[in-house]
Write a protein that holds these residues in place. Structure first.
Motif, PDB file in Angstrom:
ATOM      1  N   VAL A 194       0.864  -1.189   0.000  1.00  0.00           N
ATOM      2  CA  VAL A 194       0.000   0.000   0.000  1.00  0.00           C
ATOM      3  C   VAL A 194       0.897   1.235   0.000  1.00  0.00           C
ATOM      4  O   VAL A 194       1.508   1.556   1.034  1.00  0.00           O
ATOM      5  N   PRO A 195       1.023   1.886  -1.149  1.00  0.00           N
ATOM      6  CA  PRO A 195       1.866   3.086  -1.197  1.00  0.00           C
ATOM      7  C   PRO A 195       1.331   4.145  -0.239  1.00  0.00           C
ATOM      8  O   PRO A 195       0.117   4.294  -0.059  1.00  0.00           O
ATOM      9  N   HIS A 196       2.243   4.862   0.384  1.00  0.00           N
ATOM     10  CA  HIS A 196       1.827   5.884   1.339  1.00  0.00           C
ATOM     11  C   HIS A 196       2.852   7.021   1.318  1.00  0.00           C
ATOM     12  O   HIS A 196       3.972   6.832   0.851  1.00  0.00           O
ATOM     13  N   PRO A 197       2.465   8.179   1.734  1.00  0.00           N
ATOM     14  CA  PRO A 197       1.279   8.536   2.534  1.00  0.00           C
ATOM     15  C   PRO A 197       0.031   8.842   1.704  1.00  0.00           C
ATOM     16  O   PRO A 197      -1.026   9.133   2.287  1.00  0.00           O
ATOM     17  N   GLN A 198       0.115   8.817   0.365  1.00  0.00           N
ATOM     18  CA  GLN A 198      -1.079   9.089  -0.443  1.00  0.00           C
ATOM     19  C   GLN A 198      -2.141   8.020  -0.198  1.00  0.00           C
ATOM     20  O   GLN A 198      -1.826   6.870   0.076  1.00  0.00           O
ATOM     21  N   LYS A 199      -3.390   8.407  -0.326  1.00  0.00           N
ATOM     22  CA  LYS A 199      -4.509   7.498  -0.086  1.00  0.00           C
ATOM     23  C   LYS A 199      -5.197   7.228  -1.421  1.00  0.00           C
ATOM     24  O   LYS A 199      -5.728   8.152  -2.043  1.00  0.00           O
ATOM     25  N   GLN A 200      -5.190   5.964  -1.849  1.00  0.00           N
ATOM     26  CA  GLN A 200      -5.656   5.634  -3.195  1.00  0.00           C
ATOM     27  C   GLN A 200      -6.188   4.205  -3.228  1.00  0.00           C
ATOM     28  O   GLN A 200      -5.738   3.374  -4.010  1.00  0.00           O
ATOM     29  N   ALA A 201      -7.139   3.917  -2.403  1.00  0.00           N
ATOM     30  CA  ALA A 201      -7.674   2.556  -2.293  1.00  0.00           C
ATOM     31  C   ALA A 201      -8.217   2.057  -3.623  1.00  0.00           C
ATOM     32  O   ALA A 201      -7.999   0.888  -3.997  1.00  0.00           O
ATOM     33  N   ALA A 202      -8.909   2.902  -4.369  1.00  0.00           N
ATOM     34  CA  ALA A 202      -9.479   2.470  -5.649  1.00  0.00           C
ATOM     35  C   ALA A 202      -8.374   2.094  -6.630  1.00  0.00           C
ATOM     36  O   ALA A 202      -8.450   1.055  -7.306  1.00  0.00           O
ATOM     37  N   TYR A 203      -7.360   2.919  -6.696  1.00  0.00           N
ATOM     38  CA  TYR A 203      -6.242   2.635  -7.609  1.00  0.00           C
ATOM     39  C   TYR A 203      -5.544   1.345  -7.219  1.00  0.00           C
ATOM     40  O   TYR A 203      -5.278   0.478  -8.062  1.00  0.00           O
ATOM     41  N   ASN A 204      -5.229   1.198  -5.931  1.00  0.00           N
ATOM     42  CA  ASN A 204      -4.526   0.007  -5.469  1.00  0.00           C
ATOM     43  C   ASN A 204      -5.309  -1.262  -5.800  1.00  0.00           C
ATOM     44  O   ASN A 204      -4.757  -2.254  -6.284  1.00  0.00           O
ATOM     45  N   ALA A 205      -6.596  -1.215  -5.541  1.00  0.00           N
ATOM     46  CA  ALA A 205      -7.432  -2.391  -5.799  1.00  0.00           C
ATOM     47  C   ALA A 205      -7.531  -2.682  -7.291  1.00  0.00           C
ATOM     48  O   ALA A 205      -7.511  -3.851  -7.713  1.00  0.00           O
ATOM     49  N   SER A 206      -7.613  -1.645  -8.101  1.00  0.00           N
ATOM     50  CA  SER A 206      -7.725  -1.854  -9.554  1.00  0.00           C
ATOM     51  C   SER A 206      -6.458  -2.469 -10.122  1.00  0.00           C
ATOM     52  O   SER A 206      -6.510  -3.312 -11.024  1.00  0.00           O
ATOM     53  N   LYS A 207      -5.301  -2.064  -9.592  1.00  0.00           N
ATOM     54  CA  LYS A 207      -4.047  -2.624 -10.089  1.00  0.00           C
ATOM     55  C   LYS A 207      -3.831  -4.055  -9.597  1.00  0.00           C
ATOM     56  O   LYS A 207      -3.236  -4.882 -10.295  1.00  0.00           O
ATOM     57  N   ALA A 208      -4.315  -4.364  -8.410  1.00  0.00           N
ATOM     58  CA  ALA A 208      -4.282  -5.754  -7.954  1.00  0.00           C
ATOM     59  C   ALA A 208      -5.153  -6.614  -8.865  1.00  0.00           C
ATOM     60  O   ALA A 208      -4.816  -7.768  -9.179  1.00  0.00           O
ATOM     61  N   ALA A 209      -6.252  -6.042  -9.320  1.00  0.00           N
ATOM     62  CA  ALA A 209      -7.128  -6.764 -10.251  1.00  0.00           C
ATOM     63  C   ALA A 209      -6.411  -7.027 -11.573  1.00  0.00           C
ATOM     64  O   ALA A 209      -6.602  -8.095 -12.194  1.00  0.00           O
ATOM     65  N   VAL A 210      -5.578  -6.096 -12.016  1.00  0.00           N
ATOM     66  CA  VAL A 210      -4.838  -6.286 -13.269  1.00  0.00           C
ATOM     67  C   VAL A 210      -3.891  -7.481 -13.151  1.00  0.00           C
ATOM     68  O   VAL A 210      -3.759  -8.287 -14.079  1.00  0.00           O
TER      69      VAL A 210
ATOM     70  N   VAL B   3       7.415  13.699  -2.602  1.00  0.00           N
ATOM     71  CA  VAL B   3       8.604  13.076  -3.190  1.00  0.00           C
ATOM     72  C   VAL B   3       9.657  12.775  -2.134  1.00  0.00           C
ATOM     73  O   VAL B   3      10.268  11.697  -2.123  1.00  0.00           O
ATOM     74  N   THR B   4       9.892  13.707  -1.215  1.00  0.00           N
ATOM     75  CA  THR B   4      10.905  13.487  -0.174  1.00  0.00           C
ATOM     76  C   THR B   4      10.579  12.250   0.658  1.00  0.00           C
ATOM     77  O   THR B   4      11.461  11.437   0.971  1.00  0.00           O
ATOM     78  N   THR B   5       9.299  12.086   0.988  1.00  0.00           N
ATOM     79  CA  THR B   5       8.885  10.902   1.759  1.00  0.00           C
ATOM     80  C   THR B   5       9.097   9.634   0.941  1.00  0.00           C
ATOM     81  O   THR B   5       9.593   8.622   1.453  1.00  0.00           O
ATOM     82  N   TRP B   6       8.728   9.662  -0.323  1.00  0.00           N
ATOM     83  CA  TRP B   6       8.891   8.471  -1.169  1.00  0.00           C
ATOM     84  C   TRP B   6      10.357   8.053  -1.277  1.00  0.00           C
ATOM     85  O   TRP B   6      10.674   6.863  -1.221  1.00  0.00           O
TER      86      TRP B   6
END
Length: 583
Positions: free
Chosen positions: A479-495, A536-539
């Protein structure tokens, strides 16, 4: 000459064809004439052809760079006798040793055409050929130029610096044999080697090159002066040590069954030499001689050069030795004759992948929701000589997916490779994510990939071959963070799961399905987003590699998955994220 008789130099058709054949025919006729006037007529015609050849070749070849012209002019006009008298050179150098702009252009062309990254020049002289070849090297390429005269590096240095390419040229001063041994000790090898030094040393230099494996696999050796002003083959009564040495060297090359040679009548003769590929005929047990005592000692006491050891016996058509289906490893990555489509190719990762597939030889259909962006990328490909077309499509529409495949097949004649890259990302906290945002994300990222695969498979399954490559994400692994993107994460897991499912269904029908999961990629989306830039600094603190991915970091992966080199890979999620998923 091409099939002419030795007496008259006439083409096999009975008529002179090449300039040399015409010259021979004219001069033969001149000798047959009874009067001086008739003789002069034919001699003048022959003179006109001979005198105009090099000038015309110069005019119809692409022009040299200004700095190469300046270095050639300085080399030709320099007072070499004075330099020698002043003790600046060990030997009396001659202006005619300068390669000249035309030969420099041939060498530059060969460096570019072979894709060479490391070049060795034996006999730098004033560096005109060094500079010409360096111009064709990539930024991280290097040319090592050997010469025995320190003054040569001093003479050429200002021109190397003025060209801005001095960092790509490494002069090495000293006896060439010592320098070759040192390069071998450093573990060097070269894609292209240019030999233009003392002629009596050619044989020894060649032996050192081959003994130390300085010429890389599939490398090219270019030998200058293989004609020695015609003295290697024209009868003459004057002793000529240089011509004798080159003549013997030419025969040495011809007798070496490990190499293939073609001699060209360019300037003073250029021979192109490459190692022969092993074949079933040459890879028989009887072809392998027993190791000598010295070779056995090499095994026990030091790392052995390739020629220290007898070639290993191999069964006929050994694909490891001879190449799979006769293809070298790098040839297996070529996509020449293939046709590809890339969705979301108007920018970012998709644009980089379209260029990668095109550079590998494929024709490319550039698909994007924004037709103008697709047209711009197709134009870039066309400017590089890649066959390309632009297609507008919304991958969330089944009708559009079917239309894009039909357009690709109609425009390119076939479809072998499909890269389903189109996608969107909307960041929002899960508790606040609008239903419409969720639906749109899955419509493009998951449904869009499925509809694209479905339309592509209708063509690929019918032809019994295809490579489908889907863009997933590192977000399918963590789960990439600190951004919040549940829909994106789930869609890419589906791919990823969709890729695995399709891979299993289609594997026995010739269609391979894989996906790539990039990490955080430094695209315009991040560069231009006021919301993402602060992250970017956090990433960077989360990535072992210490940097974001660039689109160029992903290009080789799509070529591998699109090529026959990956024919046994299917259902795989190829992760390229600088190690971020490991932390």
């Amino acid at each position: 000459m091409t099939g002419g008789t030795q007496a008259e130099g006439i083409h096999a058709t009975g008529q002179p064809d090449t300039p040399i054949e015409v010259l021979t025919a004219l001069l033969t006729k001149a000798l047959q004439q009874q009067t001086l006037e008739q003789q002069r007529t034919y001699v003048q015609q022959a003179l006109d052809i001979a005198a105009g050849l090099d000038d015309y070749l110069d005019k119809i070849s692409s022009p040299p760079s200004q700095v190469v012209c300046e270095l050639v002019a300085a080399s030709v006009s320099h007072d070499w006798a004075g330099a020698h008298a002043a003790g600046k050179t060990q030997f009396l150098q001659k202006a005619e040793c300068c390669s000249g702009t035309l030969e420099g252009r041939l060498l530059r062309f060969l460096v570019a055409a072979t894709g060479a990254k490391r070049v060795l020049e034996i006999g730098m002289f004033t560096g005109t050929s060094s500079l010409a070849m360096a111009e064709a090297l990539p930024e991280d390429g290097q040319l090592v130029a050997l010469d025995i005269e320190p003054y040569m590096a001093e003479f050429a240095g200002p021109y190397f610096a003025a060209s801005g390419l001095g960092g790509r040229i490494r002069p090495v001063i000293g006896p060439a044999q010592d320098s070759l041994a040192q390069l071998a000790a450093e573990g060097e090898s070269f894609d292209l080697i240019f030999l233009d030094a003392n002629k009596d040393g050619y044989a020894a230099y060649y032996d050192a090159i081959m003994q130390h494996s300085l010429l890389a696999h599939n490398g090219l050796l270019v030998v200058d002066n293989s004609l020695m002003k015609g003295r290697t083959y024209a009868p003459g009564g004057v002793a000529d040590a240089s011509a004798d040495a080159v003549r013997a060297f030419n025969q040495q090359l011809l007798a070496d069954g490990h190499v293939e040679v073609v001699a060209l009548p360019f300037r003073d003769g250029v021979s192109l030499v490459r190692r022969r590929s092993p074949t079933s005929a040459s890879a028989t047990p009887s072809a392998a001689p027993a190791a000598t005592n010295g070779q056995a000692a090499a095994l026990n006491g030091r790392p052995a050069a390739s020629t220290d050891l007898a070639p290993a016996a191999a069964p006929a058509a050994d694909p490891v030795l001879c190449g799979f289906r006769g293809n070298s490893l790098l040839q297996r990555f070529k996509l020449t004759g293939k046709a590809a489509l890339v969705t979301g190719a108007g920018q970012g990762i998709g644009r980089a992948w379209a260029h990668a597939l095109g550079e590998a030889g494929a024709a490319v259909a550039v698909v994007d929701l924004d037709l103008a962006k697709a047209q711009a990328v197709a134009g870039e490909l066309l400017s590089k000589g890649v066959r390309a077309l632009a297609v507008q499509a919304d991958v969330a529409s089944k009708k559009d997916c079917q239309r894009m495949v039909a357009a690709a097949v109609a425009g390119l004649g076939r479809l072998d490779i499909a890269v389903n890259n189109a996608g969107i990302n909307r960041n929002s906290a899960a508790e606040d994510t609008p239903e419409g945002e969720w639906d749109m994300t899955f419509a493009v990222n998951a449904k869009g990939v499925f509809l694209s695969c479905q339309a592509e498979a209708s063509h690929m399954l019918a032809q019994g071959y295809g490579k489908v490559i889907n863009t997933a994400s590192m977000a399918s692994l963590l789960v990439p963070h600190p951004q919040k993107q549940a829909a994106y994460n789930a869609s890419k897991a589906a791919v990823v799961k969709l890729t695995q499912s399709l891979a299993c269904e289609w594997a026995d029908r010739g269609v391979r399905v894989n996906c790539v999961s990039p990490g955080i990629v430094n695209t315009a989306l991040i560069q231009e987003s006021p919301d993402l830039q602060p992250l970017v600094t956090t990433w960077l603190q989360q990535i072992p590699a210490g940097r974001l991915a660039e689109v160029t970091d992903l290009q080789a992966a799509v070529v591998y998955l699109a090529s026959e080199a990956s024919d046994y890979m299917t259902g795989h999620n190829l992760v390229i994220e600088g190690g971020q998923s490991l932390w």
